[in-house]
Write an enzyme that holds these catalytic residues in place. Structure first.
Site, mmCIF file in Angstrom:
data_model
loop_
_atom_site.group_PDB
_atom_site.id
_atom_site.type_symbol
_atom_site.label_atom_id
_atom_site.label_comp_id
_atom_site.label_asym_id
_atom_site.label_seq_id
_atom_site.Cartn_x
_atom_site.Cartn_y
_atom_site.Cartn_z
ATOM 1 N N SER A 125 14.419 7.274 5.955
ATOM 2 C CA SER A 125 13.496 7.962 5.277
ATOM 3 C C SER A 125 12.007 8.201 6.738
ATOM 4 C CB SER A 125 12.734 6.762 4.654
ATOM 5 O OG SER A 125 13.337 7.088 3.023
ATOM 6 N N THR A 126 12.385 7.431 7.442
ATOM 7 C CA THR A 126 11.554 7.708 8.749
ATOM 8 C C THR A 126 10.774 9.416 9.094
ATOM 9 O OG1 THR A 126 13.323 6.797 9.781
ATOM 10 C CG2 THR A 126 11.216 5.832 9.692
ATOM 11 N N PRO A 131 6.569 5.499 7.563
ATOM 12 C CA PRO A 131 6.609 4.714 8.566
ATOM 13 C C PRO A 131 7.823 3.116 8.210
ATOM 14 C CG PRO A 131 4.778 4.188 8.056
ATOM 15 C CD PRO A 131 5.097 5.167 6.886
ATOM 16 N N ASP A 132 8.956 2.805 8.455
ATOM 17 C CA ASP A 132 9.518 2.100 8.512
ATOM 18 C C ASP A 132 8.596 0.682 9.184
ATOM 19 O OD1 ASP A 132 9.821 1.096 10.734
ATOM 20 O OD2 ASP A 132 11.570 1.769 11.141
ATOM 21 N N PHE A 133 9.676 -0.503 8.199
ATOM 22 C CA PHE A 133 8.756 -1.848 8.560
ATOM 23 C C PHE A 133 8.667 -2.208 10.317
ATOM 24 C CE2 PHE A 133 9.954 -1.277 4.472
ATOM 25 C CZ PHE A 133 8.266 -1.517 3.334
ATOM 26 N N ARG A 134 10.037 -1.719 10.553
ATOM 27 C CA ARG A 134 9.970 -2.783 11.694
ATOM 28 C C ARG A 134 10.398 -2.083 12.995
ATOM 29 N NH1 ARG A 134 11.590 -7.240 9.653
ATOM 30 N NH2 ARG A 134 12.481 -6.952 7.607
ATOM 31 N N ASN A 207 15.055 0.851 -0.465
ATOM 32 C CA ASN A 207 13.446 1.804 -0.028
ATOM 33 C C ASN A 207 12.120 2.091 -1.863
ATOM 34 O OD1 ASN A 207 14.089 1.984 2.593
ATOM 35 N ND2 ASN A 207 15.232 3.533 2.185
ATOM 36 N N ILE A 208 11.687 1.907 -1.071
ATOM 37 C CA ILE A 208 10.359 2.333 -2.798
ATOM 38 C C ILE A 208 9.929 3.397 -2.438
ATOM 39 C CG2 ILE A 208 10.249 -0.357 -2.696
ATOM 40 C CD1 ILE A 208 8.231 -0.709 -0.766
ATOM 41 N N ASP A 209 10.101 4.350 -1.424
ATOM 42 C CA ASP A 209 9.332 5.521 -1.527
ATOM 43 C C ASP A 209 9.731 6.695 -2.302
ATOM 44 O OD1 ASP A 209 12.134 6.653 -0.478
ATOM 45 O OD2 ASP A 209 11.593 5.834 1.524
ATOM 46 N N HIS A 226 14.884 -2.985 -3.906
ATOM 47 C CA HIS A 226 13.636 -3.610 -3.895
ATOM 48 C C HIS A 226 12.540 -3.167 -5.068
ATOM 49 C CE1 HIS A 226 15.043 -5.200 -0.003
ATOM 50 N NE2 HIS A 226 15.605 -5.441 -1.099
ATOM 51 N N CYS A 238 0.893 -14.643 -14.076
ATOM 52 C CA CYS A 238 1.272 -14.974 -14.991
ATOM 53 C C CYS A 238 2.152 -13.295 -15.976
ATOM 54 C CB CYS A 238 0.241 -14.691 -16.446
ATOM 55 S SG CYS A 238 -0.744 -12.973 -16.305
ATOM 56 N N GLU A 335 21.449 1.017 15.434
ATOM 57 C CA GLU A 335 21.937 -0.395 16.394
ATOM 58 C C GLU A 335 22.641 -1.194 15.471
ATOM 59 O OE1 GLU A 335 18.268 -0.870 17.102
ATOM 60 O OE2 GLU A 335 18.520 -1.617 15.457
HETATM 61 ZN ZN LIG Z 1 -2.347 -13.051 -14.844
#
Ligand SMILES: [Zn+2]
Length: 449
Positions: A125-126, A131-134, A207-209, A226, A238, A335
């Site tokens: 997705s970049t 933005p990716d995470f790492r 990915n969550i996009d 995820h 709760c 990589e």
């Molecule tokens: Zn709650």
């Protein structure tokens, strides 16, 4: 007298009835016993198979680990039958001794693969500007580094969110919410092409996009491992539900963090928690859909394509190790990662003695994902279907047939351990892990490199 005889007869009849009832009850309890024994046996078989599958993915290391985890007297199903079990000829047959992307493409064209499983990560997705995470400097984690959190993953850590503060997450939530301006990348379109060709068995994404859906990957082919921002969220403490609209509005209207916190405070009396979108945090279980499908999917998979992921988050990172030994694996990434780092050589790395022909199935096309899939689609004769915009001149020229040094299985015990736990028990205490240590828990965890 007659009355006494009648009463005695009644009494005898009643005793006989009771005897019959006791006999029937003994008989039925025997049946129940047998059913229970049968059930236990079947249950043990399922557990053994699950342990066996994971151990198989882990190779020799896994064999010892699995022995410890099986009950005394249980046989070791399929354990250690990884590489050792395949003859040289069988290995040769997998890619005909030509361990390259070209060879995989030829086999796709000739119809050898019908159940392709694609595993996607942030690298896909970049190029859509997400933005990716790492990635150092531009990755999401680089932004949060200045906030003085215990570690950068704390942003997405359930216990941090619940017990310390939801501030960090709410601060970046606005940036993370998918918006209409996000457009699927070439990598996403490639998965759609596989689907249109009837080749896609399942697409697992970290990915969550939401770009997979937007690219047209159908709901039943897609597993968002995820979670995603679509759908109702819940209180982190709760689990009280919170509707999607409320979450989106609070996070994306430019409010201050304090205002977001006020709006997303759990409304259940006495609960100190806050609402979060249905994305999976570290320490949370993966969605049921992931847990109930991955074992079969990876088992049925006949070509595994891994794209744009560092394979550092368990249990997702274990998936490539769960395919059959005869299943080729193709990596598009900057990589070598995970099992590919085991079976392929980095540039400048030398083969050790006896490793010459141990890799018979792993291929890596190093560079950015989009370039890699353009090249692959060219080999498949599907460049028009992909869109044909790009010229395919990637950084990973030279094909993926890197020399090998492979063990063929997964790396370290950590990832497999997480999977085992999520197969058998999904509610174990969470633990952070380092490579080589089987984690105790099926929840989302960072596997330290
Ligand atoms: Zn709650």
């Amino acid at each position: 007298m007659a009355a006494t005889i009648r009463s005695t007869n009644d009494c005898i009849a009643s005793i006989q009835k009771t005897q019959a009832r006791v006999a029937a009850s003994i008989e039925s309890s025997k049946k129940l016993d047998n059913a229970w024994v049968d059930f236990q046996r079947q249950f043990q078989d399922v557990i053994d198979k699950a342990i066996g599958d994971v151990a198989k993915g882990l190779g020799r290391e896994g064999r010892d680990w699995a022995k410890e985890n099986l009950r005394p007297g249980s046989k070791l199903p399929a354990i250690g039958e990884g590489d050792d079990k395949m003859t040289k000829l069988e290995k040769f047959k997998v890619l005909g001794g030509d361990v390259s992307m070209q060879s995989i493409a030829r086999r796709v064209r000739s119809g050898s693969f019908k159940k392709v499983v694609v595993l996607m990560g942030a690298g896909c997705s970049t190029s859509a500007g997400i933005p990716d995470f790492r990635t150092p400097g531009s990755g999401l984690y680089a932004q949060v580094e200045k906030w003085g959190l215990p570690c950068k993953e704390s942003v997405f850590d359930l216990s941090y969110f619940n017990k310390k503060s939801p501030d960090a997450f709410y601060r970046i939530a606005n940036d993370m919410y998918p918006r209409n301006t996000f457009v699927p990348t070439t990598a996403h379109r490639f998965v759609k092409v596989l689907q249109d060709q009837g080749l896609l068995h399942r697409c697992y994404t970290q990915n969550i996009d939401g770009l997979e859906r937007r690219a047209g990957i159908s709901e039943d082919r897609l597993i968002e491992a995820h979670g995603s921002f679509d759908g109702d969220g819940a209180c982190g403490v709760c689990q009280a539900p919170c509707c999607e609209q409320k979450l989106r509005e609070a996070c994306t209207s430019g409010f201050s963090v304090d205002e977001i916190k006020k709006r997303l405070k759990c409304d259940k009396e006495g609960c100190p928690g806050h609402f979060k979108p249905p994305i999976v945090f570290f320490g949370e279980n993966l969605p049921q859909r992931f847990r109930s499908n991955f074992t079969n999917d990876m088992d049925e998979c006949d070509l595994c394509i891994v794209m744009g992921t560092s394979l550092q988050v368990a249990p997702f990172s274990s998936l490539p190790a769960l395919v059959k030994d005869s299943c080729p694996r193709l990596l598009f990434n900057r990589e070598l990662v995970g099992c590919f780092a085991d079976s392929l050589l980095e540039e400048g790395e030398e083969l050790e003695e006896g490793e010459e022909d141990s890799n018979y199935r792993d291929v890596a096309e190093l560079g950015n994902c989009d370039d890699g899939v353009v090249k692959f689609c060219g080999l498949l004769g599907l460049q028009n279907e992909l869109g044909g915009i790009r010229d395919g001149k990637g950084k990973g020229e030279g094909g993926g047939a890197r020399k090998s040094g492979g063990k063929g299985g997964g790396k370290g015990g950590g990832k497999g351990g997480a999977l085992r736990a999520s197969v058998l028990k999904s509610r174990l205490p969470n633990a952070r892990v380092s490579k080589g240590t089987p984690p105790r828990g099926g929840r989302m965890q960072h596997v330290k490199a």
